[in-house]
Each structure stands twice: as C-alpha cells, then as structure tokens.
Design a protein around this motif. Structure first.
Motif, PDB file in Angstrom:
ATOM      1  N   MET A 111       0.848  -1.188   0.000  1.00 32.94           N
ATOM      2  CA  MET A 111       0.000   0.000   0.000  1.00 32.94           C
ATOM      3  C   MET A 111       0.887   1.242   0.000  1.00 32.94           C
ATOM      4  SD  MET A 111      -3.141   0.934   2.587  1.00 32.94           S
ATOM      5  CE  MET A 111      -3.943  -0.629   2.221  1.00 32.94           C
ATOM      6  N   SER A 112       0.624   2.170  -0.914  1.00 32.28           N
ATOM      7  CA  SER A 112       1.491   3.335  -1.078  1.00 32.28           C
ATOM      8  C   SER A 112       1.304   4.326   0.059  1.00 32.28           C
ATOM      9  CB  SER A 112       1.178   4.027  -2.409  1.00 32.28           C
ATOM     10  OG  SER A 112      -0.108   4.608  -2.378  1.00 32.28           O
ATOM     11  N   ALA A 113       2.308   5.235   0.170  1.00 31.08           N
ATOM     12  CA  ALA A 113       2.253   6.264   1.199  1.00 31.08           C
ATOM     13  C   ALA A 113       1.054   7.191   0.980  1.00 31.08           C
ATOM     14  CB  ALA A 113       3.552   7.067   1.202  1.00 31.08           C
ATOM     15  N   ASN A 114       0.695   7.396  -0.289  1.00 30.15           N
ATOM     16  CA  ASN A 114      -0.449   8.264  -0.588  1.00 30.15           C
ATOM     17  C   ASN A 114      -1.749   7.663  -0.065  1.00 30.15           C
ATOM     18  OD1 ASN A 114      -1.828  10.485  -1.941  1.00 30.15           O
ATOM     19  ND2 ASN A 114      -2.536   8.937  -3.397  1.00 30.15           N
ATOM     20  N   ILE A 115      -1.914   6.355  -0.256  1.00 30.22           N
ATOM     21  CA  ILE A 115      -3.124   5.691   0.230  1.00 30.22           C
ATOM     22  C   ILE A 115      -3.176   5.717   1.756  1.00 30.22           C
ATOM     23  CG2 ILE A 115      -4.341   3.498   0.376  1.00 30.22           C
ATOM     24  CD1 ILE A 115      -4.633   4.892  -2.292  1.00 30.22           C
ATOM     25  N   ILE A 116      -2.030   5.490   2.394  1.00 27.34           N
ATOM     26  CA  ILE A 116      -1.977   5.542   3.860  1.00 27.34           C
ATOM     27  C   ILE A 116      -2.364   6.928   4.357  1.00 27.34           C
ATOM     28  CG2 ILE A 116      -0.440   5.415   5.852  1.00 27.34           C
ATOM     29  CD1 ILE A 116       1.099   3.223   4.370  1.00 27.34           C
ATOM     30  N   SER A 117      -1.883   7.961   3.655  1.00 27.76           N
ATOM     31  CA  SER A 117      -2.238   9.333   4.015  1.00 27.76           C
ATOM     32  C   SER A 117      -3.732   9.578   3.855  1.00 27.76           C
ATOM     33  CB  SER A 117      -1.459  10.319   3.143  1.00 27.76           C
ATOM     34  OG  SER A 117      -1.842  11.654   3.407  1.00 27.76           O
ATOM     35  N   LEU A 118      -4.310   9.034   2.773  1.00 27.76           N
ATOM     36  CA  LEU A 118      -5.746   9.182   2.551  1.00 27.76           C
ATOM     37  C   LEU A 118      -6.547   8.455   3.633  1.00 27.76           C
ATOM     38  CD1 LEU A 118      -5.956   8.730  -1.335  1.00 27.76           C
ATOM     39  CD2 LEU A 118      -6.359  10.836  -0.044  1.00 27.76           C
ATOM     40  N   LEU A 119      -6.090   7.283   4.043  1.00 34.55           N
ATOM     41  CA  LEU A 119      -6.761   6.535   5.105  1.00 34.55           C
ATOM     42  C   LEU A 119      -6.730   7.307   6.423  1.00 34.55           C
ATOM     43  CD1 LEU A 119      -5.503   2.914   4.377  1.00 34.55           C
ATOM     44  CD2 LEU A 119      -7.898   3.635   4.416  1.00 34.55           C
ATOM     45  N   TYR A 120      -5.581   7.900   6.708  1.00 36.44           N
ATOM     46  CA  TYR A 120      -5.442   8.688   7.938  1.00 36.44           C
ATOM     47  C   TYR A 120      -6.392   9.887   7.919  1.00 36.44           C
ATOM     48  CZ  TYR A 120      -3.311  11.754  11.437  1.00 36.44           C
ATOM     49  OH  TYR A 120      -3.104  12.577  12.498  1.00 36.44           O
TER      50      TYR A 120
END
Length: 224
Positions: A1-10
């Motif tokens: 899972m990319s850093a962008n997706i993790i940021s969106l989840l947060y």
C-alpha cells in the motif's frame, strides 16, 4: 500500500471521527432532554403533558422509521440551509445529527423508565420537586443505562458515517467507495473495513467500562 493511500486513510479516519463526535455531541444535547421528557410526560407522570408526549413520540418514531440513506437525500435542502452545501464533512454532520437525536431520545427514555419507581415515590414523599427528582434521582440512577445507550448510538453513527460517503460525504465510507469499489482496489476496501471494526470495538469497550464505573449496583473490588 502506497504512502499516498496511507495518508488518505489517515485523513478519512479523522474525518469520520470528527463527523461521529460532532453528531454524537449535538445529538446528546438535544436527545437527552427529549428522552427525559418522553419518559416523564405521559398522563399522570411528573411532567404530565400527554398530548405533547404523543406528538413528540410520533415525530420521533417517524424520523427513526426513515432509512438513513433516504433521510440524507430527503433533507438536502435543510442541510444546505444549515451549512451552505450538501457535500463534505460539515454537510454529513447534519443528517447524522438528525438521525441521532430521536435514536438517543428513545434510548434515554428506556433507561429512565427502568429506574425503580420506589425511588421516585421516596423522593416525592420527601417533598422533592419534579425537576429535583429528574436531576438527583432519575438521571443518576439511569446513568449506566444512558451510557450503554449512548455507546450504542455512537456505534450506529460510525456505520451511518460510512453510509453517508455514498452521497457526497467524506470519511472512510467515501474512501472505500471511490478507491476500494470504483477503482478496484480491494486492499483499500479491506483497510477501511478493518479501521471501522477497530473503531467500533474501541467505542464499545470504552462505553462498557464507563457504564460499569458509574453503576452504583456494581460490586467494587476493595484493597486492590
């Protein structure tokens, strides 16, 4: 899972927490007195106002009977009048709150009605006014049930907050639909589901602990 997706989840998790927190607080502010009134205003009760009780009861039942997704769409004009838009986090709080108020009111009404009538009669015999009985007897005695009811309401609002993502709300529901479903990213959908399950478990555990702590009937461990 990319850093962008993790940021969106947060970011989506924070949006969901904000929506649920605000709708829970506002829903309790209005739902608590409404629930107390419904529990004490039938014919012959402390705040006897049977006609008003019936009218409010019908309104509460009517609001609760409307499926949430339909309620969101039906009150779009009201939402726009309140926050100026029908999409986004602020807009989602309006239908969440409208759904929360009658739900919380009924839960609190049930908790109040579970209080031993003998305590009420004892308070009356000592000359307590209706509002003193409500403030010093009914609410304190019903507090464990109220806490469990509010816990149930918050858990329900977490589910509703995910549902509102389907009609322009933000948060985890919106992220799951846009990325997990529309962009065929099952890992995002799985992450959203896991976060929602964790949130529900945390709220349920915290609510049960608080209810047990304020329950005067619960046995206390001494000397530990």
């Amino acid at each position: 899972m990319s850093a962008n997706i993790i940021s969106l989840l947060y970011e989506a998790t924070l949006q969901t927490l904000y929506m649920v927190a605000m709708s829970s607080i506002i829903g309790t502010i209005f739902g608590l007195p409404l629930g107390v009134f419904l529990a004490t205003s039938q014919k012959g009760e402390m705040l006897s106002a049977p006609t008003v009780n019936r009218v409010l009861g019908l309104l509460v039942n009517a609001t609760r009977s409307v499926p949430f997704i339909i309620l969101v769409v039906a009150i779009i004009p009201f939402t726009r009048a309140i926050v100026g838009t029908s999409i986004g986090t602020a807009a989602a709080i309006v239908p969440l709150t409208v759904a929360a108020i009658p739900f919380i009111a009924r839960l609190i009404e049930n908790a109040i009605r579970d209080v031993d009538s003998g305590l009420i009669e004892a308070a009356r015999a000592m000359g307590a006014t209706p509002f003193q009985i409500i403030r010093k007897v009914l609410i304190p005695e019903a507090l464990p049930g109220i806490m469990l009811g509010l816990t149930l309401a918050v858990v329900s609002l977490i589910g509703y907050s995910a549902m509102v993502g389907a009609v322009g709300g933000e948060g985890l529901g919106d992220l799951g639909i846009r990325y997990g479903y529309q962009r065929f990213m099952p890992d995002v959908m799985l992450a959203v589901v896991v976060i929602l399950v964790v949130l529900v478990q945390l709220v349920q555990s915290a609510g049960e602990r608080l209810a047990a702590r304020v329950d005067k009937r619960a046995p206390r461990n001494r000397g530990q």
